[in-house]
Motif scaffolding. Structure first.
Motif, PDB file in Angstrom:
ATOM      1  N   ASP A   5      64.068  40.840   1.183  1.00 31.90           N
ATOM      2  CA  ASP A   5      63.303  40.795   2.429  1.00 31.90           C
ATOM      3  C   ASP A   5      61.885  40.355   2.054  1.00 31.90           C
ATOM      4  OD1 ASP A   5      61.674  41.279   4.635  1.00 31.90           O
ATOM      5  OD2 ASP A   5      62.950  42.917   5.348  1.00 31.90           O
ATOM      6  N   GLN A  34      59.334  39.818   3.725  1.00 30.10           N
ATOM      7  CA  GLN A  34      58.240  40.454   4.460  1.00 30.10           C
ATOM      8  C   GLN A  34      57.882  41.808   3.843  1.00 30.10           C
ATOM      9  OE1 GLN A  34      60.074  38.122   6.404  1.00 30.10           O
ATOM     10  NE2 GLN A  34      58.050  37.167   6.282  1.00 30.10           N
ATOM     11  N   THR A  35      58.898  42.645   3.628  1.00 30.15           N
ATOM     12  CA  THR A  35      58.621  44.011   3.155  1.00 30.15           C
ATOM     13  C   THR A  35      58.618  44.127   1.636  1.00 30.15           C
ATOM     14  OG1 THR A  35      60.961  44.608   3.138  1.00 30.15           O
ATOM     15  CG2 THR A  35      59.763  44.973   5.199  1.00 30.15           C
ATOM     16  N   GLY A  36      59.176  43.109   0.943  1.00 29.39           N
ATOM     17  CA  GLY A  36      59.230  43.179  -0.513  1.00 29.39           C
ATOM     18  C   GLY A  36      60.336  44.092  -1.018  1.00 29.39           C
ATOM     19  N   GLN A  37      61.326  44.357  -0.152  1.00 23.37           N
ATOM     20  CA  GLN A  37      62.475  45.178  -0.573  1.00 23.37           C
ATOM     21  C   GLN A  37      63.559  44.262  -1.125  1.00 23.37           C
ATOM     22  OE1 GLN A  37      63.145  48.684  -0.407  1.00 23.37           O
ATOM     23  NE2 GLN A  37      60.934  48.816  -0.097  1.00 23.37           N
ATOM     24  N   GLN A  42      68.026  50.027  -3.212  1.00 25.58           N
ATOM     25  CA  GLN A  42      66.887  49.229  -2.763  1.00 25.58           C
ATOM     26  C   GLN A  42      65.730  49.416  -3.738  1.00 25.58           C
ATOM     27  OE1 GLN A  42      66.460  47.184  -0.083  1.00 25.58           O
ATOM     28  NE2 GLN A  42      68.512  47.466   0.744  1.00 25.58           N
ATOM     29  N   ALA A  54      61.542  48.385  -4.443  1.00 27.04           N
ATOM     30  CA  ALA A  54      60.314  47.825  -3.865  1.00 27.04           C
ATOM     31  C   ALA A  54      59.620  46.978  -4.916  1.00 27.04           C
ATOM     32  CB  ALA A  54      59.404  48.952  -3.415  1.00 27.04           C
ATOM     33  N   SER A 111      53.149  43.373  -5.601  1.00 28.60           N
ATOM     34  CA  SER A 111      52.586  42.211  -4.888  1.00 28.60           C
ATOM     35  C   SER A 111      52.671  40.915  -5.700  1.00 28.60           C
ATOM     36  CB  SER A 111      51.149  42.488  -4.476  1.00 28.60           C
ATOM     37  OG  SER A 111      50.399  42.846  -5.622  1.00 28.60           O
ATOM     38  N   LEU A 143      56.283  39.700  -5.693  1.00 31.11           N
ATOM     39  CA  LEU A 143      56.641  39.217  -4.358  1.00 31.11           C
ATOM     40  C   LEU A 143      56.008  37.861  -4.066  1.00 31.11           C
ATOM     41  CD1 LEU A 143      58.209  39.818  -1.783  1.00 31.11           C
ATOM     42  CD2 LEU A 143      56.248  41.091  -0.928  1.00 31.11           C
ATOM     43  N   ARG A 196      58.047  34.523  -3.077  1.00 28.41           N
ATOM     44  CA  ARG A 196      57.752  33.751  -1.858  1.00 28.41           C
ATOM     45  C   ARG A 196      57.484  32.289  -2.205  1.00 28.41           C
ATOM     46  NH1 ARG A 196      53.796  38.279   0.627  1.00 28.41           N
ATOM     47  NH2 ARG A 196      55.299  39.502   1.828  1.00 28.41           N
TER      48      ARG A 196
END
Length: 206
Positions: free
Chosen positions: A63, A65-68, A80, A82, A85, A88, A92
């Protein structure tokens, strides 16, 4: 004292990854490949997953958006994780490099079954492929003295987690272990790291 495994901490890791990919990729497809490799290295660093778990990732498992990130462990057990930053942002950037068909599919989730770290022909990454990525990366940055492998990144992740105050059960869940034996090994290593640092502090204070 317990012999410690090789460990890689965040600052040196970030530095070597940046050094390994500082040259601008010129060949077509090379930019996408560089983005894929960086994202893959960061996922290993940030999650401590195994090679087979990395090979099993699908586009829909992330995901952005959430970084999961959904990880499939042994026996099809899912967990799952996390992402940090930096990791992620690399993922992206890699998704932006993916070809348009995958990305438009990503938007509608139709291509969610495509491998996350696939080849150009949408073939999932193999264990051998992962080994090649790490070997090529080590060669680029010329790091023979601090080897970086998926196993070393897993050990580093586990010890970072324990040193940040994480509990043994939490680590067992994060790394997808069936029993506690591997976690007990990490606890012994963590105690040793702490002991070494205390000793170092005492010697420096003399």
């Amino acid at each position: 004292s317990v012999p410690l495994p090789h460990l890689v901490s965040p600052v040196p890791f970030e530095r070597v990854v940046r050094a390994g990919f500082s040259q601008k990729a010129k060949a077509p497809g090379a930019k996408r490949l560089a983005a894929r490799h960086q994202a893959l290295l960061w996922v290993f660093f940030d999650t401590g997953i195994t090679v087979s778990e990395a090979c099993a990732f699908r586009v829909a498992d992330l995901d952005p958006q959430t970084g999961q990130l959904r990880v499939r462990g042994k026996g099809g057990k899912e967990r799952q994780m996390a992402l940090g930053s930096t990791c992620l942002s690399h993922l992206r950037a890699y998704l932006r490099q993916m070809d348009q068909t995958t990305r438009s599919g990503l938007a509608s989730r139709h291509a969610g079954g495509d491998p996350l770290f696939g080849s150009q022909g949408k073939q999932p990454l193999t264990k051998n492929g992962v080994t090649m990525v790490f070997a090529r990366f080590r060669k680029r940055v010329g790091i023979s003295e601090t080897p970086i492998t998926p196993q070393i990144l897993r050990h580093s992740f586990a010890l970072r987690y324990l040193q940040a105050g994480g509990n043994p059960q939490g680590l067992q869940e994060l790394l997808g272990y069936e029993g506690m034996a591997p976690v007990r090994q990490y606890l012994r290593w963590s105690d040793q790291v702490f002991h070494n640092e205390m000793q170092k502090g005492t010697e420096e204070g003399c």
